[in-house]
Design a protein around this motif. Structure first.
Motif, PDB file in Angstrom:
ATOM      1  N   GLN A  65      -0.361 -10.527   5.932  1.00  0.00           N
ATOM      2  CA  GLN A  65      -0.177 -10.154   7.335  1.00  0.00           C
ATOM      3  C   GLN A  65       0.323  -8.708   7.474  1.00  0.00           C
ATOM      4  OE1 GLN A  65      -1.161 -12.191   9.750  1.00  0.00           O
ATOM      5  NE2 GLN A  65      -1.719 -13.681   8.184  1.00  0.00           N
ATOM      6  N   LEU A  66       0.554  -8.074   6.354  1.00  0.00           N
ATOM      7  CA  LEU A  66       1.055  -6.701   6.386  1.00  0.00           C
ATOM      8  C   LEU A  66      -0.051  -5.743   6.834  1.00  0.00           C
ATOM      9  CD1 LEU A  66       3.085  -6.612   3.069  1.00  0.00           C
ATOM     10  CD2 LEU A  66       3.953  -6.890   5.396  1.00  0.00           C
ATOM     11  N   ASP A  67       0.352  -4.764   7.628  1.00  0.00           N
ATOM     12  CA  ASP A  67      -0.593  -3.754   8.107  1.00  0.00           C
ATOM     13  C   ASP A  67      -0.107  -2.401   7.607  1.00  0.00           C
ATOM     14  OD1 ASP A  67      -2.505  -2.312   9.411  1.00  0.00           O
ATOM     15  OD2 ASP A  67      -1.740  -2.717  11.427  1.00  0.00           O
ATOM     16  N   TRP A  68      -0.910  -1.756   6.795  1.00  0.00           N
ATOM     17  CA  TRP A  68      -0.482  -0.506   6.187  1.00  0.00           C
ATOM     18  C   TRP A  68      -0.235   0.575   7.233  1.00  0.00           C
ATOM     19  CZ3 TRP A  68      -3.430   3.837   6.971  1.00  0.00           C
ATOM     20  CH2 TRP A  68      -4.737   3.626   7.416  1.00  0.00           C
ATOM     21  N   ARG A  69      -0.846   0.459   8.417  1.00  0.00           N
ATOM     22  CA  ARG A  69      -0.671   1.465   9.457  1.00  0.00           C
ATOM     23  C   ARG A  69       0.773   1.507   9.966  1.00  0.00           C
ATOM     24  NH1 ARG A  69      -5.106  -1.493  10.874  1.00  0.00           N
ATOM     25  NH2 ARG A  69      -7.028  -0.578  10.136  1.00  0.00           N
ATOM     26  N   LYS A  70       1.458   0.402   9.886  1.00  0.00           N
ATOM     27  CA  LYS A  70       2.852   0.357  10.341  1.00  0.00           C
ATOM     28  C   LYS A  70       3.769   1.152   9.432  1.00  0.00           C
ATOM     29  CE  LYS A  70       2.547  -4.197  12.462  1.00  0.00           C
ATOM     30  NZ  LYS A  70       3.010  -5.583  12.412  1.00  0.00           N
ATOM     31  N   PHE A  71       3.381   1.284   8.180  1.00  0.00           N
ATOM     32  CA  PHE A  71       4.230   1.974   7.201  1.00  0.00           C
ATOM     33  C   PHE A  71       3.812   3.419   7.004  1.00  0.00           C
ATOM     34  CE2 PHE A  71       4.183  -2.544   6.151  1.00  0.00           C
ATOM     35  CZ  PHE A  71       5.526  -2.829   6.261  1.00  0.00           C
ATOM     36  N   LYS A  72       2.712   3.811   7.610  1.00  0.00           N
ATOM     37  CA  LYS A  72       2.199   5.182   7.477  1.00  0.00           C
ATOM     38  C   LYS A  72       3.068   6.118   8.316  1.00  0.00           C
ATOM     39  CE  LYS A  72      -2.009   7.802   8.105  1.00  0.00           C
ATOM     40  NZ  LYS A  72      -3.324   7.786   8.689  1.00  0.00           N
ATOM     41  N   GLU A  73       3.409   7.248   7.755  1.00  0.00           N
ATOM     42  CA  GLU A  73       4.261   8.184   8.495  1.00  0.00           C
ATOM     43  C   GLU A  73       3.453   9.298   9.078  1.00  0.00           C
ATOM     44  OE1 GLU A  73       8.585   8.111   6.831  1.00  0.00           O
ATOM     45  OE2 GLU A  73       7.182   8.903   5.350  1.00  0.00           O
TER      46      GLU A  73
END
Length: 73
Positions: A65-73
């Protein structure tokens, strides 16, 4: 008199020891059915565990369920 006749059951027609044997057999069959059901549930849980264990990285990633866009700075 009719009410008394209506209340006659199979137990009344059978010998007490025959009736007791039938009740015993019934309880044994119910216990066997419960045991089989428990074994089937345990087998299904084990199969699910094995499927989870043998998943590829791609399958695990797709299920995540993780979305890499949330962790992108």
């Amino acid at each position: 008199m009719k009410k008394q006749e209506e209340k006659i059951t199979v137990k009344d027609y059978l010998d007490t020891d025959v009736y007791a044997k039938l009740r015993e057999k019934k309880s044994a069959l119910e216990a066997e059915e419960k045991r089989k059901k428990a074994e089937e549930e345990a087998r299904k849980r084990e199969e699910q565990r094995q499927r989870e264990k043998n998943k590829t990285f791609e399958e695990l990633l797709n299920e995540s369920q993780l979305d890499w866009r949330k962790f992108k700075e």
